[in-house]
Design a protein around this motif. Structure first.
Motif, PDB file in Angstrom:
ATOM      1  N   PRO A   1      -6.105  12.970 -29.429  1.00  0.00           N
ATOM      2  CA  PRO A   1      -7.133  11.947 -29.191  1.00  0.00           C
ATOM      3  C   PRO A   1      -8.013  12.318 -28.002  1.00  0.00           C
ATOM      4  O   PRO A   1      -7.574  12.967 -27.050  1.00  0.00           O
ATOM      5  CB  PRO A   1      -6.313  10.692 -28.896  1.00  0.00           C
ATOM      6  N   ILE A   2      -9.271  11.906 -28.078  1.00  0.00           N
ATOM      7  CA  ILE A   2     -10.227  12.188 -27.015  1.00  0.00           C
ATOM      8  C   ILE A   2     -10.222  11.055 -26.002  1.00  0.00           C
ATOM      9  O   ILE A   2     -10.403   9.883 -26.357  1.00  0.00           O
ATOM     10  CB  ILE A   2     -11.645  12.383 -27.594  1.00  0.00           C
ATOM     11  N   LEU A   3     -10.013  11.403 -24.752  1.00  0.00           N
ATOM     12  CA  LEU A   3     -10.174  10.485 -23.633  1.00  0.00           C
ATOM     13  C   LEU A   3     -11.435  10.896 -22.904  1.00  0.00           C
ATOM     14  O   LEU A   3     -11.530  12.007 -22.383  1.00  0.00           O
ATOM     15  CB  LEU A   3      -8.969  10.551 -22.695  1.00  0.00           C
ATOM     16  N   SER A   4     -12.412  10.019 -22.872  1.00  0.00           N
ATOM     17  CA  SER A   4     -13.706  10.329 -22.251  1.00  0.00           C
ATOM     18  C   SER A   4     -13.957   9.331 -21.126  1.00  0.00           C
ATOM     19  O   SER A   4     -14.616   8.309 -21.321  1.00  0.00           O
ATOM     20  CB  SER A   4     -14.823  10.254 -23.292  1.00  0.00           C
ATOM     21  N   PRO A   5     -13.453   9.624 -19.914  1.00  0.00           N
ATOM     22  CA  PRO A   5     -13.516   8.637 -18.837  1.00  0.00           C
ATOM     23  C   PRO A   5     -14.805   8.656 -18.029  1.00  0.00           C
ATOM     24  O   PRO A   5     -14.929   7.906 -17.070  1.00  0.00           O
ATOM     25  CB  PRO A   5     -12.326   9.038 -17.958  1.00  0.00           C
ATOM     26  N   HIS A   6     -15.765   9.518 -18.401  1.00  0.00           N
ATOM     27  CA  HIS A   6     -17.024   9.597 -17.662  1.00  0.00           C
ATOM     28  C   HIS A   6     -18.099  10.039 -18.640  1.00  0.00           C
ATOM     29  O   HIS A   6     -18.138  11.183 -19.065  1.00  0.00           O
ATOM     30  CB  HIS A   6     -16.902  10.610 -16.510  1.00  0.00           C
ATOM     31  N   GLY A   7     -18.957   9.099 -19.029  1.00  0.00           N
ATOM     32  CA  GLY A   7     -20.020   9.421 -19.970  1.00  0.00           C
ATOM     33  C   GLY A   7     -21.132   8.399 -19.904  1.00  0.00           C
ATOM     34  O   GLY A   7     -21.085   7.444 -19.118  1.00  0.00           O
ATOM     35  N   HIS A   8     -22.135   8.581 -20.754  1.00  0.00           N
ATOM     36  CA  HIS A   8     -23.336   7.752 -20.664  1.00  0.00           C
ATOM     37  C   HIS A   8     -23.800   7.213 -22.012  1.00  0.00           C
ATOM     38  O   HIS A   8     -24.962   6.852 -22.177  1.00  0.00           O
ATOM     39  CB  HIS A   8     -24.454   8.553 -19.994  1.00  0.00           C
TER      40      HIS A   8
END
Length: 471
Positions: free
Chosen positions: A33-40
């Motif tokens: 699974p993808i954890l994306s803790p910083h994005g826009h």
């Protein structure tokens, strides 16, 4: 036509034996699974779940990684669909797509090319490299694909395997889209707001006083004083935490963090509102507010992300015509150890405080960020981002920080993107590069294969979960 068929071993080591090790490591995390803790990515994209617009409006126009490189080879931004002086570009999406195809080779060797090839092939099923000859045919195929229900945002969110996606939000935002997603039992996944107060840190910028009024209305706190501004920010941080947020994000020119005495901060705040602010006072105000934001994180536990060292809007004529975030923000020399002394002196060993440091100057990875993370319990080495989110820079980052900070004091991969459909390609790139890095450590007998496998899994799972307090 040249076939579009990304090689299964792309980015893995050239040595056959090491490559075989890397294959095994990569295969263990490729579908994690993808954890994306910083994005826009805007939360409204998923809350509304409307079909994507035409291919160019999705893949080219909003992505400054793409538009800046096309601009660098002589393509005006308005020919890429970017609004000029607030007026929408009259150029059609098909024409914008043709421009990309005509300049496809401009991206050779860049991470943008890697992302696009993965995205076009694995997400949209394109089988040919873009070119001037096939531009219209590929555009028609993409447009037809985007009209299908399985290519709406929520369907892709599930297909991409995204478990956590953090957005970036102004303290005065109402977080309504986040509330809709959280209340919808049919939506699988977590979309978390990230508190970003940059627009309140620069009292010398146009519109600062208006932004204070908007914040005051949202927080129901009078922001005409410095103390009132701090209280409004605290109130909104509580609202963000209640909406699921676990982190803040701060981008400033430098990491200076000297606190002001309350009376001096109030004096400068009044000067800013009256229009009598000096340049030196503006810098002092910004550095004080950076300290105050760290102070708040030490109190409420929201993870503080800091990325100084970017010269915003370097080309004034482009800013005047097209506005911010249009590709002309540029790196500056970075520094952390001395500028952050006040914050780390007061909060560096506080168990509640967590500070993730990002840079666009990779010389500070080994010189400053890794040694800081190697001593202070609160400090973590943020992954390469923006200008450095390349295969080579990710390898250099691992080599630069591991000696001083180890593996667990890093952030996990950060995709830092507005380009929703590129998220899986970006994470895949990182997983491949990290597999190669770990395979080399096994080949040189610095890790066992069992240890490398455990670390590869931690890179994509418990390290980002722990760093960003994702639960």
């Amino acid at each position: 036509m040249t076939a579009l068929a990304p090689h299964p071993d792309r980015l893995l080591p050239a040595d056959p034996g090491v490559r075989e090790l890397a294959r095994r490591l990569y295969s263990a995390v490729a579908t994690a699974p993808i954890l994306s803790p910083h994005g826009h990515v805007d939360a409204r994209l998923l809350a509304d779940d409307e079909p994507f617009p035409d291919p160019a409006a999705l893949l080219i126009t909003p992505d400054h990684y793409v538009t800046r490189m096309l601009h660098a080879v002589g393509v005006p931004l308005d020919q890429l669909g970017v609004s000029r002086h607030g007026v929408p570009s009259p150029v059609s999406g098909r024409a914008v797509w043709r421009t990309l195809c005509e300049h496809w080779d401009a991206f050779l060797g860049t991470p943008v090319r890697f992302w696009f090839e993965s995205e076009f092939s694995e997400v949209f099923g394109l089988a040919e490299q873009p070119s001037a000859r096939n531009a219209d045919a590929l555009y028609d195929q993409l447009a037809e694909t985007l009209a299908r229900p399985e290519f709406r945002p929520r369907a892709l969110f599930g297909r991409f395997g995204i478990e956590v996606l953090a957005t970036t939000d102004d303290p005065a935002d109402d977080l309504e889209a986040h509330a809709r997603l959280a209340a919808d039992p049919s939506f699988r996944g977590r979309v978390l707001p990230t508190f970003r107060a940059d627009r309140y840190m620069h009292p010398d910028e146009p519109g600062w006083a208006d932004r204070l009024e908007r914040l005051a209305a949202r927080a129901d706190v009078d922001t005409r004083s410095h103390a009132g501004l701090l209280e409004a920010l605290r109130a909104r941080r509580r609202a963000f935490a209640e909406a699921g947020g676990t982190a803040t994000d701060t981008g400033v020119r430098d990491a200076g963090s000297e606190p002001l005495a309350p009376a001096e901060a109030e004096r400068i705040h009044r000067a800013a509102l009256s229009g009598s602010l000096t340049a030196a006072e503006a810098v002092a105000y910004r550095r004080d507010l950076l300290y105050r934001l760290a102070e708040m994180s030490a109190s409420d536990g929201l993870v503080m992300q800091l990325h100084p060292g970017v010269i915003r809007n370097h080309h004034r004529p482009t800013f005047d015509a097209y506005g911010p975030d249009t590709g002309h923000d540029l790196p500056a020399v970075g520094a952390f150890t001395e500028p952050l002394t006040p914050i780390l002196r007061d909060f560096g060993t506080n168990p509640a405080f967590r500070l993730v440091l990002f840079t666009v100057d990779e010389t500070v990875f080994s010189r400053e960020i890794a040694p800081l993370a190697g001593f202070y319990p609160s400090v973590y080495a943020g992954a390469p981002w923006w200008f450095l989110d390349t295969p080579s820079a990710i390898r250099r980052y691992r080599e630069a920080v591991t000696d001083s900070a180890g593996f667990t004091k890093t952030s996990g991969f950060i995709d830092d993107t507005r380009a929703f459909c590129s998220i899986p390609a970006r994470h895949d790139m990182s997983r491949r590069v990290d597999a190669g890095y770990l395979a080399n450590l096994v080949a040189t007998h610095q890790l066992s294969e069992e240890e490398a496998l455990a670390v590869a899994k931690r890179f994509v799972d418990d390290i980002p979960r722990a760093t960003f307090r994702l639960g």
